[in-house]
Motif scaffolding. Sequence first.
Motif, PDB file in Angstrom:
ATOM      1  N   ALA A 127     -83.428 100.511  -0.012  1.00  0.00           N
ATOM      2  CA  ALA A 127     -83.897  99.811  -1.737  1.00  0.00           C
ATOM      3  C   ALA A 127     -83.359  99.662  -2.330  1.00  0.00           C
ATOM      4  CB  ALA A 127     -85.259 100.323  -2.298  1.00  0.00           C
ATOM      5  N   GLU A 128     -82.158 101.078  -3.210  1.00  0.00           N
ATOM      6  CA  GLU A 128     -81.785 100.241  -3.818  1.00  0.00           C
ATOM      7  C   GLU A 128     -80.393 100.158  -3.675  1.00  0.00           C
ATOM      8  OE1 GLU A 128     -81.219 102.887  -7.262  1.00  0.00           O
ATOM      9  OE2 GLU A 128     -83.143 102.253  -6.476  1.00  0.00           O
ATOM     10  N   LEU A 129     -79.889 100.253  -2.508  1.00  0.00           N
ATOM     11  CA  LEU A 129     -78.462  99.085  -1.867  1.00  0.00           C
ATOM     12  C   LEU A 129     -79.289  97.372  -2.220  1.00  0.00           C
ATOM     13  CD1 LEU A 129     -76.698 100.655   0.439  1.00  0.00           C
ATOM     14  CD2 LEU A 129     -76.730 101.004  -1.663  1.00  0.00           C
ATOM     15  N   ASP A 130     -80.075  97.077  -1.740  1.00  0.00           N
ATOM     16  CA  ASP A 130     -81.261  96.118  -1.470  1.00  0.00           C
ATOM     17  C   ASP A 130     -81.281  95.531  -3.174  1.00  0.00           C
ATOM     18  OD1 ASP A 130     -81.021  96.200   0.522  1.00  0.00           O
ATOM     19  OD2 ASP A 130     -82.774  96.678   1.217  1.00  0.00           O
ATOM     20  N   LYS A 131     -81.214  96.070  -4.615  1.00  0.00           N
ATOM     21  CA  LYS A 131     -81.387  96.237  -5.722  1.00  0.00           C
ATOM     22  C   LYS A 131     -79.953  95.785  -6.429  1.00  0.00           C
ATOM     23  CE  LYS A 131     -84.576  99.772  -7.310  1.00  0.00           C
ATOM     24  NZ  LYS A 131     -85.114 100.969  -7.931  1.00  0.00           N
ATOM     25  N   ASP A 132     -79.273  96.219  -5.926  1.00  0.00           N
ATOM     26  CA  ASP A 132     -77.901  95.679  -6.285  1.00  0.00           C
ATOM     27  C   ASP A 132     -77.499  94.493  -5.747  1.00  0.00           C
ATOM     28  OD1 ASP A 132     -77.215  98.633  -7.124  1.00  0.00           O
ATOM     29  OD2 ASP A 132     -76.799 100.119  -6.052  1.00  0.00           O
ATOM     30  N   LYS A 133     -77.734  94.301  -4.805  1.00  0.00           N
ATOM     31  CA  LYS A 133     -77.315  93.109  -4.217  1.00  0.00           C
ATOM     32  C   LYS A 133     -77.425  91.869  -4.880  1.00  0.00           C
ATOM     33  CE  LYS A 133     -76.930  94.688   0.909  1.00  0.00           C
ATOM     34  NZ  LYS A 133     -77.608  94.262   1.946  1.00  0.00           N
ATOM     35  N   SER A 134     -79.239  92.346  -4.964  1.00  0.00           N
ATOM     36  CA  SER A 134     -79.620  91.042  -5.996  1.00  0.00           C
ATOM     37  C   SER A 134     -79.338  91.042  -7.160  1.00  0.00           C
ATOM     38  CB  SER A 134     -81.480  91.649  -5.701  1.00  0.00           C
ATOM     39  OG  SER A 134     -81.549  91.461  -4.854  1.00  0.00           O
ATOM     40  N   ALA A 135     -79.627  92.186  -8.370  1.00  0.00           N
ATOM     41  CA  ALA A 135     -78.581  92.060  -9.112  1.00  0.00           C
ATOM     42  C   ALA A 135     -77.438  91.070  -9.242  1.00  0.00           C
ATOM     43  CB  ALA A 135     -78.875  93.276  -9.994  1.00  0.00           C
ATOM     44  N   ILE A 136     -75.935  91.263  -8.763  1.00  0.00           N
ATOM     45  CA  ILE A 136     -75.182  91.025  -8.701  1.00  0.00           C
ATOM     46  C   ILE A 136     -74.942  89.720  -8.035  1.00  0.00           C
ATOM     47  CG2 ILE A 136     -73.062  90.940  -7.597  1.00  0.00           C
ATOM     48  CD1 ILE A 136     -72.972  93.808  -7.614  1.00  0.00           C
ATOM     49  N   ASP A 137     -76.128  88.845  -7.307  1.00  0.00           N
ATOM     50  CA  ASP A 137     -76.371  87.641  -6.679  1.00  0.00           C
ATOM     51  C   ASP A 137     -77.056  87.123  -8.445  1.00  0.00           C
ATOM     52  OD1 ASP A 137     -76.058  88.187  -4.048  1.00  0.00           O
ATOM     53  OD2 ASP A 137     -77.258  88.293  -3.351  1.00  0.00           O
ATOM     54  N   CYS A 138     -77.350  87.601  -8.724  1.00  0.00           N
ATOM     55  CA  CYS A 138     -77.734  86.967 -10.366  1.00  0.00           C
ATOM     56  C   CYS A 138     -76.715  86.639 -11.250  1.00  0.00           C
ATOM     57  CB  CYS A 138     -79.019  87.154 -11.334  1.00  0.00           C
ATOM     58  SG  CYS A 138     -80.568  87.523  -9.802  1.00  0.00           S
ATOM     59  N   PHE A 139     -75.933  87.244 -11.129  1.00  0.00           N
ATOM     60  CA  PHE A 139     -74.735  87.329 -12.272  1.00  0.00           C
ATOM     61  C   PHE A 139     -74.249  86.023 -12.383  1.00  0.00           C
ATOM     62  CE2 PHE A 139     -73.863  92.300 -11.890  1.00  0.00           C
ATOM     63  CZ  PHE A 139     -74.946  91.950 -13.135  1.00  0.00           C
ATOM     64  N   PRO A 140     -73.394  84.932 -13.203  1.00  0.00           N
ATOM     65  CA  PRO A 140     -72.942  83.682 -13.144  1.00  0.00           C
ATOM     66  C   PRO A 140     -71.468  84.199 -12.090  1.00  0.00           C
ATOM     67  CG  PRO A 140     -72.462  84.902 -15.492  1.00  0.00           C
ATOM     68  CD  PRO A 140     -72.590  86.291 -14.570  1.00  0.00           C
TER      69      PRO A 140
END
Lengths: 206, 206
Positions: B56-69
Amino acid sequence: MDTKEKIIEIANEQFKRYGLRSVTMDDIARMAGISKKTIYQEFADKNQLVLEVFTAELDKDKSAIDCFPVLEEDLIKHLVELSSYMRDRFADINPMVLNELQRYYPQCWQLFEDFKKEHIYKQIVDVLEKGKVQGYFRPEINTEIIALTRLEQMMSTFDPIKFPPSKFNQVDLQVELFEHFLYGIFTDKGREAYQNQKKQTNENHN
Amino acid sequence: MDTKEKIIEIANEQFKRYGLRSVTMDDIARMAGISKKTIYQEFADKNQLVLEVFTAELDKDKSAIDCFPVLEEDLIKHLVELSSYMRDRFADINPMVLNELQRYYPQCWQLFEDFKKEHIYKQIVDVLEKGKVQGYFRPEINTEIIALTRLEQMMSTFDPIKFPPSKFNQVDLQVELFEHFLYGIFTDKGREAYQNQKKQTNENHN
């Protein structure tokens, strides 16, 4: 050169080329044109030979670095000479050697660990502090963290899992990491001085 | 939030704060206000709980980074947001966690190793290549060597031998190393853009 020095020199060449484990006392006797008995008169066993070869190498490094321009007078020239020294130094070392040392020659490895902590680490801290005072390095960098990281990085190139020797050579790795390390800490003044010094050193060598 | 999500959230908080080994299934049941039996209805054992928390933590990181410019549009802003994300991310993780994971939860560790190789490494290579094309990074850097080194460096901060937690905190370490990494690869243009973007981001936050 006496017999002992000759044995150390030949052992050193062989170890650097073929690694520690695959070179036998027989090989060294043959290359030195002496009997195995003569080797054992000078060295109790291969462990001791490895230890003495290694000690001699570390001493050479210490003396070489002591001859570079002192940091107070020409820090940037010191760095350029250090870079070119490392390039030559790593060019002919089989990357297996440090791994074998760690695994099979714990006494030597400890010597090396001590050398890293006592000599290399302090040297890096010294360079960083003096470079900050002289305006070559960014004043905000954390000396301790950056020095520890640089120390680890120098060693990381010998890890065959991280950098498979079939794919990377030690000289490329060391040069790339050293330059990245420097650019990471330079101020504008430092960067300019380094580029000029490198150009000048290259011209003198050509 | 269903029971399973609630257990994952509470376990995650506890693990980050106290490490993996010292938090028991009993602790988690108590904190979640449920019976141990309910936990075992959702998770076969602690191994599985750790695995799901970590996924779940790794998924959160992936999603967060996908939202960066996106890198093509604003690479420097992407980096500044990444830096600030990492700062928050590492602020509350007990540095023991990765060590415990490696030692006691090999299945999770493998997941993490795969994530590093498949996701983080490729991400770093992508940033480096695009930054070179856009003139932010020095064209002469060796993408592969620098990306591998950066990957190792991010992990090195969790090594309690290299960086004793009593002496260094993860946020200082990560910020120092990330900035050193960037300064090491920036061109003049990159350095200037980064400093401006950081100033702007800080002003917006104040």
